[in-house]
Design a protein around this motif. Structure first.
Motif, PDB file in Angstrom:
ATOM      1  N   PHE A   1      -1.712  64.488  59.332  1.00 18.39           N
ATOM      2  CA  PHE A   1      -2.960  63.811  59.002  1.00 18.39           C
ATOM      3  C   PHE A   1      -4.167  64.630  59.448  1.00 18.39           C
ATOM      4  O   PHE A   1      -5.148  64.751  58.733  1.00 18.39           O
ATOM      5  CB  PHE A   1      -3.017  62.422  59.653  1.00 18.39           C
ATOM      6  N   VAL A   2      -4.090  65.228  60.642  1.00 19.92           N
ATOM      7  CA  VAL A   2      -5.233  65.948  61.205  1.00 19.92           C
ATOM      8  C   VAL A   2      -5.314  67.370  60.685  1.00 19.92           C
ATOM      9  O   VAL A   2      -6.396  67.847  60.327  1.00 19.92           O
ATOM     10  CB  VAL A   2      -5.156  65.937  62.754  1.00 19.92           C
ATOM     11  N   SER A   3      -4.189  68.073  60.641  1.00 18.18           N
ATOM     12  CA  SER A   3      -4.211  69.471  60.183  1.00 18.18           C
ATOM     13  C   SER A   3      -3.053  69.703  59.236  1.00 18.18           C
ATOM     14  O   SER A   3      -1.981  69.134  59.394  1.00 18.18           O
ATOM     15  CB  SER A   3      -4.130  70.425  61.368  1.00 18.18           C
ATOM     16  N   GLY A   4      -3.264  70.538  58.273  1.00 20.66           N
ATOM     17  CA  GLY A   4      -2.249  70.811  57.260  1.00 20.66           C
ATOM     18  C   GLY A   4      -1.167  71.726  57.777  1.00 20.66           C
ATOM     19  O   GLY A   4      -1.050  71.996  58.973  1.00 20.66           O
ATOM     20  N   SER A   5      -0.384  72.250  56.872  1.00 26.22           N
ATOM     21  CA  SER A   5       0.756  73.072  57.247  1.00 26.22           C
ATOM     22  C   SER A   5       0.370  74.501  57.611  1.00 26.22           C
ATOM     23  O   SER A   5       1.059  75.149  58.379  1.00 26.22           O
ATOM     24  CB  SER A   5       1.778  73.092  56.116  1.00 26.22           C
ATOM     25  N   GLY A   6      -0.739  75.009  57.068  1.00 23.80           N
ATOM     26  CA  GLY A   6      -1.160  76.372  57.352  1.00 23.80           C
ATOM     27  C   GLY A   6      -1.959  76.475  58.633  1.00 23.80           C
ATOM     28  O   GLY A   6      -2.279  75.478  59.277  1.00 23.80           O
ATOM     29  N   ALA A   7      -2.304  77.699  58.993  1.00 21.69           N
ATOM     30  CA  ALA A   7      -3.033  77.938  60.245  1.00 21.69           C
ATOM     31  C   ALA A   7      -4.397  77.253  60.254  1.00 21.69           C
ATOM     32  O   ALA A   7      -4.791  76.670  61.252  1.00 21.69           O
ATOM     33  CB  ALA A   7      -3.199  79.436  60.461  1.00 21.69           C
ATOM     34  N   LYS A   8      -5.122  77.325  59.166  1.00 18.83           N
ATOM     35  CA  LYS A   8      -6.454  76.714  59.103  1.00 18.83           C
ATOM     36  C   LYS A   8      -6.589  75.851  57.859  1.00 18.83           C
ATOM     37  O   LYS A   8      -7.574  75.906  57.149  1.00 18.83           O
ATOM     38  CB  LYS A   8      -7.542  77.786  59.122  1.00 18.83           C
ATOM     39  N   SER A   9      -5.583  75.023  57.616  1.00 18.18           N
ATOM     40  CA  SER A   9      -5.623  74.186  56.424  1.00 18.18           C
ATOM     41  C   SER A   9      -5.930  72.734  56.806  1.00 18.18           C
ATOM     42  O   SER A   9      -5.532  72.279  57.868  1.00 18.18           O
ATOM     43  CB  SER A   9      -4.299  74.274  55.668  1.00 18.18           C
ATOM     44  N   PRO A  10      -6.642  72.024  55.938  1.00 22.21           N
ATOM     45  CA  PRO A  10      -6.992  70.636  56.243  1.00 22.21           C
ATOM     46  C   PRO A  10      -5.793  69.708  56.103  1.00 22.21           C
ATOM     47  O   PRO A  10      -4.886  69.962  55.306  1.00 22.21           O
ATOM     48  CB  PRO A  10      -8.059  70.306  55.203  1.00 22.21           C
ATOM     49  N   GLY A  11      -5.802  68.632  56.847  1.00 26.12           N
ATOM     50  CA  GLY A  11      -4.755  67.622  56.765  1.00 26.12           C
ATOM     51  C   GLY A  11      -5.127  66.536  55.775  1.00 26.12           C
ATOM     52  O   GLY A  11      -6.132  66.622  55.066  1.00 26.12           O
ATOM     53  N   GLU A  12      -4.326  65.494  55.734  1.00 23.63           N
ATOM     54  CA  GLU A  12      -4.538  64.397  54.794  1.00 23.63           C
ATOM     55  C   GLU A  12      -5.885  63.713  55.002  1.00 23.63           C
ATOM     56  O   GLU A  12      -6.508  63.272  54.045  1.00 23.63           O
ATOM     57  CB  GLU A  12      -3.414  63.367  54.911  1.00 23.63           C
TER      58      GLU A  12
END
Length: 179
Positions: free
Chosen positions: A26-37
């Motif tokens: 929810f907070v951060s996506g799967s990548g190093a600097k990717s957004p979450g949900e």
């Protein structure tokens, strides 16, 4: 429905947050600097599906993003902030057995089980929903599309006619029969 400082007129996207989503997703996506949900629902609608099944950490993350209008993720000692202003909508069964309020069903939940079902969500989260509506299930799904007494053959005929109309529309386009 709660309004996290995004107006319905500005909402162009909808994200459905499943109960198996984690706080990290929810907070951060799967990548190093990717957004979450949370950030991906910015200026859109975040639908909390089966909200009563969410874990306490995820509920806290959603509530924090809703209140602050952003998500904060720390990776490798760096804090990354993404905007997360969204309309929040949620759904849940009124009890664990889903029988409470259903016309042809009996609720088998005890008073303690029913209280626990609502307590898991928490008063602070429930208060963020400005509109709370009980929704009763339809007794017959066919009532959504017309008279429930009509036979299946009528609907099959309607589908065949719609397919024929589309085939006619796309007759001059190679390899396309339907949209």
């Amino acid at each position: 429905i709660g309004q996290g400082r995004a107006s319905p007129e500005n909402c162009s996207r909808m994200r459905i947050l499943s109960h198996d989503c984690t706080q990290t997703q929810f907070v951060s996506g799967s990548g190093a600097k990717s957004p979450g949900e949370g950030a991906l629902s910015h200026m859109g609608v975040l639908l909390l599906d089966e909200i009563n099944k969410y874990g306490p950490k995820l509920i806290e993350a959603v509530r924090d993003a809703y209140d602050s209008g952003c998500t904060r993720s720390s990776r490798s000692g760096e804090v990354i902030t993404y905007p997360a202003r969204f309309l929040m909508a949620g759904n849940m069964n009124p009890c664990q057995c889903a029988g409470l309020g259903a016309p042809n069903s009996v609720c088998t939940c005890t008073a303690q089980r029913l209280a626990g079902h609502w307590t898991r969500l928490g008063r602070q989260m429930i208060q963020r929903f400005d509109i709370r509506l009980p929704v009763k299930p339809r007794e017959n799904i066919l009532s959504l599309i017309g008279s429930p007494s009509q036979a299946d053959s009528l609907y099959i005929e309607k589908i065949k006619n719609a397919a024929a109309r589309q085939s006619f529309r796309y007759r001059y386009i190679d390899n396309i029969d339907y949209n």
